[in-house]
Motif scaffolding. Sequence first.
Motif, PDB file in Angstrom:
ATOM      1  N   GLY A   1     -21.967  -9.673   8.532  1.00  0.00           N
ATOM      2  CA  GLY A   1     -21.642  -8.815   7.082  1.00  0.00           C
ATOM      3  C   GLY A   1     -19.801  -7.559   8.045  1.00  0.00           C
ATOM      4  O   GLY A   1     -19.599  -6.816   7.835  1.00  0.00           O
ATOM      5  N   SER A   2     -19.611  -8.260   9.223  1.00  0.00           N
ATOM      6  CA  SER A   2     -17.991  -7.652  10.582  1.00  0.00           C
ATOM      7  C   SER A   2     -17.058  -9.121  10.013  1.00  0.00           C
ATOM      8  O   SER A   2     -17.062  -9.971   9.478  1.00  0.00           O
ATOM      9  N   ASP A   3     -16.490  -7.845  10.856  1.00  0.00           N
ATOM     10  CA  ASP A   3     -14.685  -8.271  10.662  1.00  0.00           C
ATOM     11  C   ASP A   3     -14.787 -10.265  12.059  1.00  0.00           C
ATOM     12  O   ASP A   3     -14.406 -10.801  11.985  1.00  0.00           O
ATOM     13  N   ALA A   4     -16.162 -10.219  12.815  1.00  0.00           N
ATOM     14  CA  ALA A   4     -15.909 -10.848  13.789  1.00  0.00           C
ATOM     15  C   ALA A   4     -16.131 -12.299  12.516  1.00  0.00           C
ATOM     16  O   ALA A   4     -16.264 -13.711  13.346  1.00  0.00           O
ATOM     17  N   SER A   5     -17.043 -12.268  11.107  1.00  0.00           N
ATOM     18  CA  SER A   5     -16.858 -13.775  10.644  1.00  0.00           C
ATOM     19  C   SER A   5     -15.634 -13.698   9.374  1.00  0.00           C
ATOM     20  O   SER A   5     -15.763 -14.343   8.429  1.00  0.00           O
TER      21      SER A   5
END
Length: 274
Positions: A253-257
């Motif tokens: 759900g984060s910008d890490a993905s």
Amino acid sequence: MNMTDFFSVTDKVAVVTGGLGQLGSQFTKQLAGAGAKVAIFARRERSEAEIEEQFPGLSGLVRVFKADVRDKDSIEAATAELEKVWGVPHILINNAGIDSKPDGDADQNAPFEVYPKKYWDDVIETNLTGCMLMSQVVGAKMADAGRGSIIMVGSMYGMVSPNQSLYAYREERDGKPFVKAISYAASKSGLLNMTRYLATYWAKKGVRVNLVTFGGVKTGSFDKEFIDAFLERVPMGRQAELEEFGPIVQFLGSDASSYMTGANLVLDGGFTAW
């Protein structure tokens, strides 16, 4: 941007179907605990006191909206209500699902040749059609907003067939056939290509769609005979703790993905690697 900020979900709005259940509540705690606003879509509304009891200290970040994943009208109504309160969601976790109950109606675990269609329909309608309808309604809003992350919750039985020998002890013990039903496996395998389909369909509109495939989780609700046989087939030799499944949905759900879409992330202790 600070490296840790890539994993932030602070102030993001997440929808979790089945968010009051054993696995869904873990996702809710993970996201709300990290600062996200979590809208649980459930068939029954809950009071603020009930929410606080289940999610201590997080009730201000968790709300329950009445919706049935099998009913598009109810999904649209709940999503419209959510938009008025928190805006268009950033995250959708398609978690609601059902399976045959080991100690339920014997027909739920009948041999394939005589497996009742009504149980097939119940499972497929919730586990597969429900994900399609939720993605259709909420995903369309995300696409219009130009961003979003849809997370499908799968199972190792969506990648491999249930090993019926794991359940043989039931017939020996109870004296009647016990077969892990086809409907759950079919519904979860269907999510594999639904994920790929939607990932490519919405890729240029900023909506990412990924699948998480989970293995056995420790719940205390399985017979010892099953657990012993199951763990012999898990390279890590243990079941997952519920807490181990929460961080993966925060990552997705984060910008890490942000460059990940159409993927299947497998957390099964190596079960499907053998």
